[in-house]
Design an enzyme around this catalytic site. Structure first.
Site, PDB file in Angstrom:
ATOM      1  N   LYS A  83      -1.587  56.573  72.033  1.00  0.00           N
ATOM      2  CA  LYS A  83      -0.694  56.060  71.548  1.00  0.00           C
ATOM      3  C   LYS A  83       0.134  54.574  72.932  1.00  0.00           C
ATOM      4  O   LYS A  83      -0.017  55.021  74.189  1.00  0.00           O
ATOM      5  CB  LYS A  83       1.169  56.481  71.667  1.00  0.00           C
TER       6      LYS A  83
HETATM    7  O1  G3P Z   1       7.994  57.639  66.690  1.00  0.00           O
HETATM    8  C1  G3P Z   1       8.976  55.996  66.978  1.00  0.00           C
HETATM    9  C2  G3P Z   1      10.704  57.211  66.990  1.00  0.00           C
HETATM   10  O2  G3P Z   1      10.406  57.468  68.235  1.00  0.00           O
HETATM   11  C3  G3P Z   1      11.489  55.873  67.334  1.00  0.00           C
HETATM   12  O3  G3P Z   1      12.482  56.318  67.231  1.00  0.00           O
HETATM   13  O4  G3P Z   1      14.929  56.805  65.882  1.00  0.00           O
HETATM   14  O5  G3P Z   1      13.801  55.940  68.494  1.00  0.00           O
HETATM   15  O6  G3P Z   1      13.686  54.977  66.632  1.00  0.00           O
HETATM   16  P1  G3P Z   1      13.483  56.136  66.800  1.00  0.00           P
END
Ligand code: G3P
Length: 217
Positions: A83
């Site tokens: 990633k």
């Molecule tokens: O894979 C990306 C994800 O983990 C981000 O999620 O909820 O931190 O925006 P969030």
């Protein structure tokens, strides 16, 4: 549509594998930090549990150091997807790794223009963060629709991996729009099964069946 689990929690991943619904896993530095465990050990363990792509994110921002980190992460297992952040150095590394046949997941995407560049860099996956756009009152799923359209216009092989998912509505909207993958917290997968009328209907079926006194076995 493929479903990836967005977590580094080994126990949660392990408990959900029998569901036959888990096609891969995504992690990021925050999820690794939340796990409290070593990144290399955690990714190695997840890769033995999940045969599909397992995203492991570099933590450097300069190309030279990202290259070294990518070498370490991609060597962990064949199903590691490295990633990288959607930056100039991140996309240059994406192009280099993709040319070597290494899966790359380009993360922190917030515009269709960024997604266009990631596809041109040969990304295996692009990760638009819909929840974080919604949090700002912007149209996260509208971005997904635009990216799907752009990618189909030019037959890009990059898979649209909807990330930062906050609800089952995000999941169904992503499927309606033709996204390739959603990566979801384990709790959202549990919610996808649920509807009160399903529970109510099953209870009614079983109550009526009980009255028959019959047994199938
Ligand atoms: O894979 C990306 C994800 O983990 C981000 O999620 O909820 O931190 O925006 P969030």
């Amino acid at each position: 549509m493929k479903i990836f689990l967005d977590t580094a929690d080994i126990d949660q991943i392990t408990s959900l594998m029998p569901s036959q619904m888990v096609d891969g896993v995504t992690t990021n530095p925050s999820l690794i930090a939340k796990s409290g465990r070593d990144i290399k050990q955690t990714i190695a363990e997840i890769c033995t549990i999940v045969p599909g792509p397992v995203s492991a994110e570099v933590t450097a921002t300069d190309l030279a150091t990202m290259r070294k980190e990518a070498d370490v992460l991609s060597a962990i297992a064949d199903n590691v997807a490295v990633k990288v952040p959607l930056t100039p150095d991140g996309l240059q590394l994406c192009a280099e790794l993709s040319a070597q046949g290494i899966m790359v997941n380009v993360t922190l995407c917030f515009t269709a223009g960024q997604a266009l560049l990631a596809a041109k860099a040969g990304a295996r996956f692009i990760s638009p963060f819909v929840g974080r756009l919604d949090d700002l009152g912007q149209d996260g799923m509208g971005l997904i629709s635009d990216i799907v359209d752009i990618y189909s216009n030019y037959d890009f092989a990059t898979e649209v991996l909807v990330a930062s998912v906050r609800s089952t509505q995000h999941v169904t909207d992503a499927a309606i729009m033709g996204a390739d993958v959603v990566t979801i917290p384990p709790a959202i997968l549990g919610q996808l099964y649920k509807h009160p009328l399903t529970d109510k209907g099953l209870d009614a079926f079983l109550a009526d069946w009980q009255k028959t006194g019959q047994s199938i076995l």
